[in-house]
Write an enzyme that holds these catalytic residues in place. Sequence first.
Site, PDB file in Angstrom:
ATOM      1  N   LYS A   1       0.812  -1.216   0.000  1.00  0.00           N
ATOM      2  CA  LYS A   1       0.000   0.000   0.000  1.00  0.00           C
ATOM      3  C   LYS A   1       0.847   1.268   0.000  1.00  0.00           C
ATOM      4  CE  LYS A   1      -3.440  -2.729  -0.073  1.00  0.00           C
ATOM      5  NZ  LYS A   1      -3.926  -3.075  -1.429  1.00  0.00           N
TER       6      LYS A   1
ATOM      7  N   GLU B   1      -2.154  14.073   7.998  1.00  0.00           N
ATOM      8  CA  GLU B   1      -2.866  13.739   6.780  1.00  0.00           C
ATOM      9  C   GLU B   1      -4.044  14.685   6.675  1.00  0.00           C
ATOM     10  OE1 GLU B   1      -3.039   9.276   5.768  1.00  0.00           O
ATOM     11  OE2 GLU B   1      -5.124   9.856   6.083  1.00  0.00           O
TER      12      GLU B   1
ATOM     13  N   HIS C   1     -15.272  -1.676   8.221  1.00  0.00           N
ATOM     14  CA  HIS C   1     -14.620  -1.827   6.916  1.00  0.00           C
ATOM     15  C   HIS C   1     -15.203  -2.955   6.074  1.00  0.00           C
ATOM     16  CE1 HIS C   1     -11.779   1.183   8.168  1.00  0.00           C
ATOM     17  NE2 HIS C   1     -11.515   0.485   9.256  1.00  0.00           N
TER      18      HIS C   1
ATOM     19  N   ARG D   1      -8.680  -7.716  -8.703  1.00  0.00           N
ATOM     20  CA  ARG D   1      -9.513  -8.917  -8.832  1.00  0.00           C
ATOM     21  C   ARG D   1     -10.957  -8.502  -9.092  1.00  0.00           C
ATOM     22  NH1 ARG D   1     -12.253  -7.856  -4.218  1.00  0.00           N
ATOM     23  NH2 ARG D   1     -11.025  -7.072  -2.489  1.00  0.00           N
TER      24      ARG D   1
END
Lengths: 174, 507
Positions: free
Chosen positions: B120, B204, B238, B295
């Site tokens: 990531k 962030e 999530h 995918r």
Amino acid sequence: MKYFVTIGGRTVIVELDGEIVRVDGCQVAAQLEHTPGTPEIRIAIDGVATTVAVDARDRTLWRLVDRGSVREVVVEDERTRQIRLLAGAGKAVDGHAVVKAPMPGLVLRLLVAVGDEVTAGMPLLALEAMKMENELKAIGSGRVTGVLVRAGQAVEKGQKLLELGPLGPAIPLA
Amino acid sequence: MTVPPRWRVLVANRGEIALRIMRACRDEGLETVAVYSDADRHAPFVRAADQAIRIGPPAPADSYLRIDALLAAAAESGADAVHPGYGFLSERAAFAQAVADAGLSFVGPSAAAIAAMGDKTSARRLMAAAGVPIVPGSADTLSDSDAAAAIAAGIGFPVLVKAVAGGGGKGMRVVRHPRELGAALTAASREAVKAFGDGRVYLEKYIERPRHVEIQILADHQRTIHVGERECSIQRRHQKLVEEAPSVAVTPALRERMGAAAIAAARAVGYRGAGTCEFLLGADGEFYFLEMNTRIQVEHPVTEAVYGVDLVREQLRIARGMPMSIPDGPVTPRGWAIECRITSEDPANGLLPSAGTITWIRAPAGPGVRWESGVESGSEVTLFYDSMLAKLIVHAADRPRAIDVMQRALAELVLVGVATNIPFHRRLLADLDFATGAIDIQFLERRADLLLPADDDATTTRLAIVAALLAEERRVSRRTGSPPVSTGDLNVARSAWRDTARRDALR
């Protein structure tokens, strides 16, 4: 016939009197139809029909699937409820409990003896009342400390039948 | 063009996606090979395949995650290709490589592309270099509060202070004003030391009420295109629960911008096949790359509905070296599609997975309804695998109508034997905020009430009547000696109560 139906902590009294259905005293029009080959039931109440599925059930506990929700429902007739309330009256068993006759009747069989260990739901004694045989069951685990009646004996409502006590401390192995 | 060979495709997966892939193979005229663990011996996907090979005990580590067992099954069955589905080994570069090394085709991108998107941190760097917007932040940990203030000013407030070693919201602070920054840094760092033994923090940009919007990508050997967006903001921990296409928050112009960014992301890693770029979409219309899923996605059917494509068939075409069948030029969504994931999670038991035998399923049908299920009546639900049993997808002219069709379909759905999240879906679809599309990824945190069982007196009364009538029926049948009406099993006699009810109706 009067049924006490408990769902999620709320008890509803449903009376079935021939063709009449009364819910907590109010009359309703109810129609129930099974779907052959499936667990689905069509229930129409005052003209509004829905589908409910019956999952599993034992003597008093039913599991109904209603619009995706699995609902556990306890259904008792008056006699079953009374037996439970009376048998459960001496709740303790962690401490001491007395099992009393829920109704006048005849002791058919004693299923336990003094010193026996019992667990919740275990049959203790068979009582014939109103020409029906009823098993009185333990409501918790414990030990039988006293048997106050014998088989064949007629008993009055509320008469003491058995005494239960807590399980003693486990006997150390060494 | 030469006619591609008739392939034999091994599906290295289970459940609904294995069945979905096998159906696509059938539609493409390809043969199929199922692999199954002991727990899945009788599963629908095993019966759907031309060949079926046992690969091990129920635990995924002993079966669906065993590359050696899968390759042995491929060799034994004479498979030409392997489709990984989603989950399990689908995003393991080592698996794609092992399949290629065995001389088989992998229905998916190259091992290199999977690896590039799998890490990531490096993926974010790669994306930034490719001009794909990422959440702005300090690349490194912060040395002091002056440096932090400068970086925060560059990013723009509000900012989020995050622990380097973080997770679960610990060591995290939202800072809306410059003067609050110093205190937030100290507090977050102190919290991070306590929670992780590591006080390093970084900054962030804080995105207000972000939506999860993802772009479907298809890439053959000539073209890389996007097939619009899906919104998946309805999540719990999530885990996506409801997805839709298109998104209420995406205009045609934004769709083209996000689509272009996703195409750039795919091209940056030389992507081939079907893939998905996940973005956070802020309330201000700015979007930021999260990750790329290399995918097929669980929620691919909503895209298929509104774009009239079959993404799995396209995957198979591309893997065989054929061009995708979607014509050149911009694509436009038609109508609205919603998917509800039906999981074996018990709302009455803290939404923990429930197990058991599904004794009965009546699947919904009718216009605009698609049912993708890995289970059927008689299926055993174990705790070895994902709790998703099936997906219910609807398609209608617009969003309000799609919600109506989903409500209708959920009402038709009967599933007996395990507890499911069906009641949650019914409550969500009836919710006013959901109806207006006012959703974001924190929606279910605010609306935890939708996850809990709700009771009303009318329901209790109705079920009480049902139960009393059933009990009476049993009592009567016992007394008269007629066969017991056993609704629990599937041999149901006529209702004893019906006769009474009929008399009732005649009165």
